[in-house]
Design a protein around this motif. Structure first.
Motif, short mmCIF file in Angstrom:
data_model
loop_
_atom_site.label_atom_id
_atom_site.label_comp_id
_atom_site.label_asym_id
_atom_site.label_seq_id
_atom_site.Cartn_x
_atom_site.Cartn_y
_atom_site.Cartn_z
N CYS A 83 5.99 5.03 1.41
CA CYS A 83 6.14 4.78 -0.02
C CYS A 83 4.75 4.66 -0.64
O CYS A 83 3.91 3.91 -0.15
CB CYS A 83 6.90 3.48 -0.25
SG CYS A 83 6.90 2.98 -1.98
N CYS A 97 12.62 4.56 -0.62
CA CYS A 97 11.98 3.33 -0.16
C CYS A 97 12.98 2.20 -0.24
O CYS A 97 13.80 2.14 -1.15
CB CYS A 97 10.77 3.00 -1.03
SG CYS A 97 10.01 1.44 -0.60
N CYS A 147 4.48 0.75 -2.43
CA CYS A 147 4.42 -0.55 -1.76
C CYS A 147 3.93 -0.44 -0.32
O CYS A 147 3.74 -1.45 0.34
CB CYS A 147 5.78 -1.23 -1.79
SG CYS A 147 6.95 -0.49 -0.64
N ASN A 179 12.17 -0.88 -0.76
CA ASN A 179 11.69 -1.89 -1.71
C ASN A 179 11.51 -1.38 -3.13
O ASN A 179 11.31 -2.17 -4.04
CB ASN A 179 10.32 -2.42 -1.26
CG ASN A 179 10.33 -2.91 0.16
OD1 ASN A 179 11.28 -3.55 0.58
ND2 ASN A 179 9.29 -2.58 0.91
N CYS A 180 11.50 -0.04 -3.29
CA CYS A 180 11.18 0.52 -4.60
C CYS A 180 12.21 1.58 -4.96
O CYS A 180 12.84 2.16 -4.09
CB CYS A 180 9.81 1.20 -4.62
SG CYS A 180 8.49 0.22 -3.91
N PHE A 212 5.56 0.71 2.21
CA PHE A 212 6.64 0.71 3.19
C PHE A 212 6.63 2.02 3.96
O PHE A 212 6.34 3.08 3.42
CB PHE A 212 7.98 0.55 2.46
CG PHE A 212 9.18 0.77 3.34
CD1 PHE A 212 9.57 -0.18 4.26
CD2 PHE A 212 9.91 1.95 3.25
CE1 PHE A 212 10.67 0.02 5.08
CE2 PHE A 212 11.02 2.17 4.06
CZ PHE A 212 11.40 1.21 4.97
ZN ZN Z 1 8.05 1.12 -1.85
#
Ligand code: ZN
Ligand code: ADP
Ligand code: ZN
Length: 821
Positions: A547, A529, A550, A531-532, A552
């Protein structure tokens, strides 16, 4: 039970205490202007000035403030009737202190969601109001209001817009008392209408007459045999009944009445049931608990193997409570399960049951809440938030599947409803009953030290044996390729056998999606991901990598972000891949899947459970959603694809969760007349969490586990509070976490009260170090002494020496945390 009237709050000294629905820890005192005096009751919402703002608050009692001269006035009272009774206030206060959460926000968490937005008072002009318009007895503002209402009925917002200013509720109240207008509360959007059903009965004094059609005769005969019948029921026997009965009513042969009915979650009316004869063990359980009703606070752990008929024990105990005039709260961990439990309680208790959970529309929930607040319901059933059901008094609180992690709320007020059940029972001198086949380590520890008593059900109803569990050592078949590594020959063979016998199979894997570990075949990088710090999961049906933290997502056609290769190896099996394998291996079978991906639409859970019940599904593949509490007699085989997924979590409860999940999912098999079988595939066949689960033997599990907990100083020997930090900037978040860490060390200095009494672990980066671009750190603070632990965290976070909080780093407190990720 004696109904307790709401007492006015000392009208001769009109200073009240208000909990403000804002993140402020204190309560505030306000004076009450004369014209609002009559409306003041604990449990109502008020409008108050707070700083430069006007905000909502809750009246929680009279204030002991000695001096009223500097106090501000309440602006308005927003409710006609209290939303909760004064008996709830100490409970709310306990929660605020224990969970270190502002009282006003505790109360707004407890109240049904969206209350402020969705209930609107609609005002309609009455003839006396019309007459008053032309008289001199009206004030200018009254006149404006009446004039506005001549156009049409209005709610407050519309009225404010129309007259160009806020109209005080007190004024409306006065006008209503004079009969000038009526006020009706309406729920915006989801107006709830009671469902009714047309019942047909014989009219009195109908004589035999030979000259009617055979259909009419058939209807008369049916009614004579059965008393009353609903139109749908009649139509099943006589297809034209719906139109016939109308004609027959005109002819005076039958009467038709509308009867209110409750719909069950499956959409059918619920027939009243008759209590079955209890098994000896069930009777013993009921007989031991009944004398405890109304005799003060007690907690009993009802430990009963899966299928031992715990729900029937709850039902009969609830009957005893209701007969003694006591109110009953029933908590169930999941909405899908509530529908089942709700159905059984309604069949037994009918209209006295109220239901509170997030599956209801807002209007429905508000409605149910008011039924409880008004004392119109005797039993409230619901998910964790049902612990706040506004009964004035409670005599019995039942927590079904007490071990379930769903009782813990994460985020906001992070309460545990199972724990609050015991607290509320203590506040109200009630009996708390915690039931489970796999009691939590915490609860069984409380039995061991004599805090709780226990009642056991060791056998299944009708003495069906517990399912036979066969383990398959997955490490022995490492050489197999593809799906064969997961659907082992033994499992395949057993599924085939079950299909041939016409029974149902449950396949359990606690991981959704198709591939949970997609990896580039060229450079070996996993797809992550953005963002993570976590791998993406391929969801074939959605045609995307997603994901799970989040949300995504990238298209399923994506290439490797590192090297651009389009060769992605889809490692890591999820429920979607298992479902696909089932369809390929057993083309004749009807295969369905139950996980959070397939269960998003409202009603889909209920529909799937209905299909399962009606045997329209041969194989159900699912995550832990299928493991919980369901009672489907047609399931004879349970396959656990990989028992080890939860075992390796960096969490001291990993063993406990694994044991509970496996024992519960195994318990879904063989609940009908046919004996059940479980195929349990694992890489750790000798791990005690797994061997104990095979025999649903929580005592053996507990005896092993408790040693580790004691040695390492984990709950139940200590209590923990997690302090979590999250922020966009990794450096700032880290700096703040370390500053908090050294503030801890200062508090722990050798001369202080916390030295050697409180232990601080961290600060460390959380195991999931980044979620949704928030960098995450945590401190775990523990102590065997609960009061001291709370004092420590209070001094750390709220005391005079607390660190200034930063806007860009969020700090949250989680008391008794469940998730340590
Ligand atoms: Zn994520
Ligand atoms: P548990 O919650 O302990 O797993 P349930 O309460 O779901 O078990 O009961 C299992 C099944 O046995 C249910 O279908 C229930 O209707 C039935 N049952 C429970 N008690 C009795 C009884 N005394 N006689 C006959 N059937 C019963
Ligand atoms: Zn690559």
């Amino acid at each position: 039970m004696i109904p307790v009237k709401q007492k006015p709050i000392r009208p001769h000294r009109p200073i009240v205490s208000v909990a403000v629905a804002l993140p402020v820890m204190d309560c505030y005192s306000y004076t009450v202007p004369d014209h609002l005096l009559a409306l003041i009751r604990t449990g109502k919402r008020v409008l108050i000035p707070f700083g430069s703002r006007t905000v909502t608050g809750y009246l929680i009692g009279s204030s002991s403030e000695p001096d009223s001269t500097t106090l501000k006035h309440i602006l308005d009272v927003l409710d006609d009737a209290p939303l909760f009774s004064s008996a709830m206030v100490p409970f709310f206060q306990w929660i605020a202190t224990y969970y270190m959460y502002p009282l006003g926000q505790v109360i707004s968490t407890a109240l049904p969601a969206g209350l402020n937005l969705t209930d609107i008072a609609v005002m309609t002009l009455c003839p006396p109001g019309m007459a008053a318009l032309t008289s001199d007895a009206v004030s200018p503002l009254e006149k404006t209001v009446l004039t506005a209402l001549t156009k049409r009925p209005m709610d407050f917002r519309q009225l404010k817009k129309d007259v160009g200013q806020r109209v005080p509720w007190a004024l409306i109240h006065q006008m209503r008392q004079r009969g000038w207008l009526v006020v009706e509360r309406q729920i915006k959007g989801g107006q709830v209408r009671r469902k009714t059903i047309r019942m047909v009965r014989l009219a009195e004094g109908v004589a035999e007459s030979g000259k009617i059609s055979p259909q009419r005769q058939a209807i008369l005969d049916l009614l004579r045999q059965q008393g009353g019948l609903s139109v749908p029921d009649l139509s099943k026997r006589v297809p034209t009944a719906a139109s016939l009965v109308r004609a027959m009513q005109k002819a005076g042969m039958v009467r038709i009445e509308d009867h209110p009915v409750y719909r069950d979650p499956f959409g059918d009316p619920i027939d009243p049931d008759r209590p079955p004869v209890l098994t000896d063990e069930q009777a013993e359980a009921v007989n031991r608990m009944t004398p405890l009703l109304g005799k003060g606070f007690r907690t009993v752990l009802l430990a009963g193997v899966t299928g031992s008929g715990k729900t029937e024990v709850y039902l009969q105990l609830a009957r005893q409570a209701v007969d003694r005039g006591l109110h009953v709260l029933v908590l169930v961990p999941e909405i899908a399960l509530i529908s089942q439990t709700e159905r059984r309680f309604r069949a037994r208790f009918g209209e006295t049951v109220a239901v509170l959970h997030s599956g209801l529309s807002r209007g429905e929930r508000y409605d149910q809440w008011l039924r409880v607040a008004r004392g119109e319901a005797g039993i409230a059933i619901g998910a964790r938030s049902c612990i706040f059901a506004p009964f004035e008094t409670v005599g019995l609180i039942i927590v079904d599947e007490e071990h379930d992690a769903a009782y813990k709320q994460d985020g906001g007020l992070s309460y545990n409803a199972r724990d609050l059940a015991v607290v509320r029972a203590r506040h109200q001198n009630a009996l708390a009953v915690l039931g489970s086949a796999t009691p939590s380590v915490q609860s069984w520890h409380n039995v061991a030290i004599g805090k709780y008593s226990t009642v056991g059900l060791t056998r299944r109803v009708n003495r069906q044996p517990l399912p036979v569990i066969q383990t398959v050592d997955l490490s022995q078949i490492r050489d197999e390729r593809g799906i064969r590594r997961y659907i082992t020959p033994l499992l395949q063979q057993e599924i085939q056998k079950t299909l041939d016998d016409g029974h149902q199979t449950l396949i359990f894997l606690n991981r959704r999606g198709f591939s949970v570990f997609p990896i580039c075949a060229h450079c070996g990088q996993p797809l992550r991901c953005k963002n993570c710090d976590i791998s993406l999961t391929l969801h074939k049906q959605a045609n995307a990598y997603r994901c799970h933290y989040c949300g995504f997502s990238r298209p399923a056609t994506s290439t490797c972000p590192a090297c651009g290769s389009d060769k992605i190896k889809l490692l890591g099996t999820g429920t979607e891949k298992i479902q696909e394998a089932m369809v390929q291996l057993f083309p004749q079978a009807r295969v369905a899947r139950m996980d959070r991906d397939t269960m998003t639409r409202k009603g889909s859970v209920v529909k799937l459970l209905k299909d399962l019940k009606n045997r329209n599904i041969d194989i159900l593949v699912g995550t832990q959603m299928v493991a919980k509490g369901h009672d489907f007699p047609g399931i004879t085989l349970v396959g656990v694809v990989c028992a080890d997924l939860t075992l390796n979590f960096p969490d001291f409860r990993a063993g406990e969760r694994t044991f509970q999940l496996l024992a519960q999912v195994a318990g879904r098999a063989g609940r009908g007349k046919q004996p059940g079988k479980v195929i349990l595939q694992t890489f750790n066949p000798d791990h005690f969490s797994i061997t104990a689960a095979k025999h649903q033997d929580f005592v053996t599990f507990f005896n092993q586990e408790i040693g580790f907990r004691q040695a390492l100083g984990y709950p139940p020997f200590t209590r923990m509070i997690a302090v979590r930090l999250s922020g966009r900037d990794p450096r700032q978040t880290g700096i703040h976490a370390r500053a908090l860490g050294s503030a801890c060390q200062d508090l722990l200095h050798p001369e202080g009260p916390f030295h050697r009494q409180v232990q601080v672990m961290g600060p460390i980066e959380a195991p999931l170090a980044r979620i949704a671009n928030q960098h995450r750190w945590q401190l775990l603070i523990k102590s065997p002494d609960t009061a001291r632990l709370h004092r420590f965290v209070n001094q750390l976070m709220l005391g005079p020496n607390a660190l200034p909080t930063r806007r860009d780093v969020r700090v949250t407190i989680d008391v008794d945390p469940f998730s340590l990720m």
